[in-house]
Design an enzyme around this catalytic site. Structure first.
Site, short mmCIF file in Angstrom:
data_model
loop_
_atom_site.label_atom_id
_atom_site.label_comp_id
_atom_site.label_asym_id
_atom_site.label_seq_id
_atom_site.Cartn_x
_atom_site.Cartn_y
_atom_site.Cartn_z
N GLU A 156 -5.54 7.44 -1.73
CA GLU A 156 -5.82 6.26 -0.91
C GLU A 156 -6.61 5.18 -1.65
O GLU A 156 -6.37 3.99 -1.45
CB GLU A 156 -6.57 6.67 0.37
N HIS A 211 0.84 -1.21 0.00
CA HIS A 211 0.00 0.00 0.00
C HIS A 211 0.87 1.25 0.00
O HIS A 211 0.65 2.18 -0.80
CB HIS A 211 -0.91 -0.01 1.23
N GLU A 212 1.87 1.28 0.88
CA GLU A 212 2.71 2.48 0.98
C GLU A 212 3.61 2.63 -0.25
O GLU A 212 3.87 3.76 -0.70
CB GLU A 212 3.55 2.43 2.26
N HIS A 221 1.88 4.38 -3.02
CA HIS A 221 1.79 5.83 -2.89
C HIS A 221 2.92 6.56 -3.61
O HIS A 221 2.80 7.76 -3.89
CB HIS A 221 1.78 6.23 -1.42
#
Length: 810
Positions: free
Chosen positions: A506, A483-484, A487
């Protein structure tokens, strides 16, 4: 007078008047003092005139002044400013405790420590913001407004960039002498030439930025601080064009400042780190917070020997000893980014031993380049402003795994070595195979203290991870890491032009986390259930992904704006913008197929990296690129209506409710429920559930199993004991243990109270909801447990988390 806002409820104000002047580069020169819990020093800001003044000059245009009428301020008396002695050549270590505050009547408004409070009321200035009283003042002074909060600003001065050796190359005529007015124009010309250097001269640019930052001051500037801003002006300067384009601000942070947290790590050593809090970095340094203010930066940070400084930087900094017991760390960034993305973490972190970069790359040879059909996008000219872009770097295009480092407190080194080190190259490779070139050249991963209020946070070149992702195998750690990492593309390389459109960051990261980790069907069900629970238990206005609707992205004439609901404490713990965004992208993928969907994402990345976007930028590109979507009846307006502009569950998702009932896991849940019913009917006699329910479950399956069981009105102590032993729930990851704690609280399972207490102590990023559950049951023992845990954790708890929990308990 500046509006006083409730820091836990209202819209976040973005005060900086970016339409008039834009910061292009920051140089931070700071000392970190753990004894006083203060970061102090200076910051130099290099400006270009903004969009409202691009083509104006200080002469020959009598009409240009009118556009600044909103920004100009009339001074009805001599304005307040700080006069500091012997500051022109001092270092950031200088103590600022001897200065006078001059104002109307000579009144001293400083506090006993010599610092002016941000709460000072400068009514003579603030009340005249929207009018120009020529009778009381002969001219109109341009006012520069920066975002600032919880800072003690000591001095503001113009920087004499013309005094730098060799700077003549940035002037048209090479003449650095002359009248005062000519010198002022010359300094601004030098800054203009410096900030607009071509990207291939970035090393030279950084060198001269650094030299200019050390140049002497050439005159103090007047300033005042408010609750949310720092206002600076120079007597007689009426336009942004003539305002100094290089200024130095001397300041100190405050221990209670909401951008940084002073605490101890899991080994008991002091540390400080940025929170990514609702107010972003304005309590760390004066800045321009609106996302349109993209800038580069350099940072030199000094601290006691033995501490490690990590910041958002393209280089892997090493400590340089300045004197006995003091080391300095230097980082830089050449890709323009919003000031809110800067992060810092200083602590006694240990670097976890890792395999070499070469070995890491060799482990990813099974991953190939993106689809060959996408090669045309690699050849396109980038749409962003000029900087050394990795998308145009042939070597970067082939780099499946960028260099990485892992840092953690000493006591967590084992967990990192066991799971995290092996996961990073796999996740980086998976991201590369999905989206192509990594936007950033390297990565640091830091395990932050237990009071961190999220599972993770991504900044340029650095990821913060909660300790909660480490125990219980690799699943939670891997998915959060994915997930990170996502980004880097969505949230950093491509940012939302309006921060209220969080789903563009997000939602995409949640969707790509799923792609990266190749999660199974039941993961989508888990997300569906989480979204359903969110919309049932949150304010409707916070469920809208585009709360400003048609006005999204609009700014005032000065460039100021607000972030809708930006200060609401409960918003930090909501996942609606994650999950609705996830399901929107998933819905689009189901319509066009995974391959075509990922190809479109790669195209979007190549077309918009380094830029700020709104929802319609992505949706319009997608609909133009894929005719099948238009044929299916989709329009930008229909997507807004069904997904982004309304609260509640999106209509397309409501239709999926029945399909989940065929899930095999649901049938397994039924057998546990039957076993529970048999145990209850047999009284206190122990009875073993059928062996079929003892099959091994993946973490997401286990979470779903526990969520289904949470819907049961009553579970016997015997079945809870059997569940805990069967799946060894105390040893699972934090998401599984959270559901287990919910079951313990709901059914007042006393043998599990120790697990709840341990969770609230060690997994603060996820524990807020449990406090509410402990109080709702109105059980004296549970309420005592909630108060006990909060009392132990409150001192170091994140401010927003503590606010929400206190409202539950008191």
């Amino acid at each position: 007078m500046e509006t006083q806002l409730d820091p836990m409820k209202d819209d976040l104000p973005l005060m900086a008047n970016t339409s008039y002047m834009l910061v292009k580069h920051y140089i931070l020169d700071l000392d970190v003092d753990f004894k006083s819990k203060v970061i102090e020093g200076s910051i130099v800001l290099f400006f270009e005139t903004g969009s409202q003044n691009r083509n104006t000059s200080s002469t020959g245009n009598d009409g240009c002044q009118s556009q600044f009428d909103e920004a100009c301020k009339m001074r009805t008396s001599e304005p307040c400013h700080v006069a500091v002695t012997n500051m022109s050549g001092c270092s950031s270590k200088t103590k600022y405790n001897e200065f006078a505050v001059c104002g109307k009547g000579g009144e001293d408004t400083s506090d006993k420590k010599g610092n002016r409070s941000n709460k000072e009321q400068t009514s003579a200035i603030s009340s005249s913001r929207d009018n120009c009283d020529i009778a009381n003042h002969g001219n109109k002074d341009f006012l520069l407004i920066l975002d600032c909060c919880d800072l003690s600003v000591v001095k503001v001065e113009e920087v004499d960039v013309a005094a730098v050796s060799g700077i003549e190359k940035f002037t048209k005529f090479g003449n650095l002498t002359g009248a005062s007015k000519e010198l002022e124009n010359l300094r601004n010309q030098i800054v203009h030439e410096l900030v607009t250097l071509p990207a291939d001269r970035w090393k030279e640019q950084l060198h001269y930025f650094s030299c200019c930052s050390q140049a002497p001051g050439c005159g103090e500037l007047l300033f005042t601080t408010g609750a949310w801003s720092l206002e600076i002006w120079k007597s007689g300067i009426q336009t942004p064009t003539d305002f100094p384009h290089a200024i130095r601000i001397w300041y100190k942070t405050k221990p209670e400042g909401r951008s940084i947290t002073w605490t101890t790590d899991q080994s008991g050593r002091p540390c400080v780190y940025t929170m990514g809090s609702p107010i972003n970095n304005r309590a760390l340094f004066p800045c321009q917070e609106p996302p349109i203010a993209l800038s580069t930066w350099q940072a030199s940070v000094r601290t006691a020997e033995g501490f490690v400084v990590l910041t958002s930087g393209e280089n892997s900094a090493e400590p340089v000893q300045l004197q006995e017991g003091i080391t300095s760390w230097y980082y830089y960034v050449t890709m323009p980014m919003p000031a809110s993305t800067f992060t810092i973490a200083v602590g006694c972190w240990q670097e976890v031993a890792q395999q070499s970069c070469t070995a890491a790359i060799q482990t990813s040879t099974e991953f190939s380049l993106p689809l060959q059909a996408d090669s045309r996008w690699h050849k396109e000219i980038c749409g962003h402003g000029e900087y050394p872009c990795r998308f145009q770097n042939p070597a970067a295009k082939l780099q499946a795994v960028i260099p990485y480092r892992v840092f953690a407190p000493w006591c967590l080194m084992g967990y990192c070595e066991e799971h995290l080190l092996q996961l990073i190259p796999r996740c980086l490779s998976a991201a590369y195979s999905t989206l192509g070139t990594h936007p950033f050249s390297r990565l640091d991963v830091l395990i932050v203290p237990s009071n961190f209020c999220s599972l993770g946070m991504a900044s340029p070149h650095i990821i913060f991870l909660s300790q909660s992702v480490l125990p219980g195998g690799s699943h939670l750690c891997g998915t959060r890491l994915c997930h990170e990492i996502a980004h880097a593309w969505f949230g950093l390389a491509i940012g939302a032009r309006d921060w209220t459109e969080e789903w563009l960051s997000e939602g995409f990261a949640t969707f790509l986390e799923d792609i990266f980790w190749a999660r199974a069907q039941q993961v989508a069900l888990l997300h569906w259930r989480r979204l359903r629970d969110e919309v049932q238990n949150s304010e409707e206005e916070l469920q809208v992904l585009r709360p400003k609707k048609e006005s999204t992205g609009e700014l005032s004439e000065s460039g100021a704006s607000v972030v809708k609901h930006g200060l609401k404490a409960e918003k930090i713990f909501m996942q609606v913008h994650y999950l609705k965004g996830y399901f929107l992208l998933r819905s689009l993928m189901k319509t066009i197929g995974e391959d075509q969907n990922l190809a479109s994402l790669r195209k979007f990345v190549h077309q918009f990296h380094g830029q700020l976007v709104l929802s319609q930028d992505f949706l319009c590109m997608l609909l133009e690129d894929i005719p099948e979507l238009k044929k299916s009846g989709l329009t930008v307006e229909s997507i807004f209506q069904n997904w982004l502009d309304t609260s509640g569950m999106p209509k397309p998702l409501l239709e999926e409710d029945e399909s989940w009932k065929e899930c095999q896991l649901v049938q397994q849940v039924a057998k546990w429920i039957q076993a529970n019913q048999r145990i209850r009917k047999s009284g206190k006699k122990k009875r073993k559930p059928d062996e079929v329910v003892f099959q091994k479950l993946l973490p997401d399956q286990l979470i779903l199993l526990l969520e289904y069981l949470l819907e049961e009105k009553t579970l016997s102590p015997g079945i809870l004991q059997c569940l805990e032993k069967t799946y060894r729930l105390q040893e699972q990851d934090a998401e599984v243990r959270h559901r287990w704690c919910e079951l313990v609280v709901k059914h007042k399972y006393v043998p599990g109270y120790g697990d709840v207490e341990k969770f609230l102590r060690e997994d603060q990023a996820m524990g807020v909801y449990l406090y509410g559950e402990l109080m709702v049951n109105e059980d004296a023992r549970q309420q005592e447990l909630a108060h006990k845990c909060f009392a132990a954790a409150r001192e170091h708890m994140d401010v927003s988390s503590a606010k929400v929990v206190a409202e539950m308990l008191f």
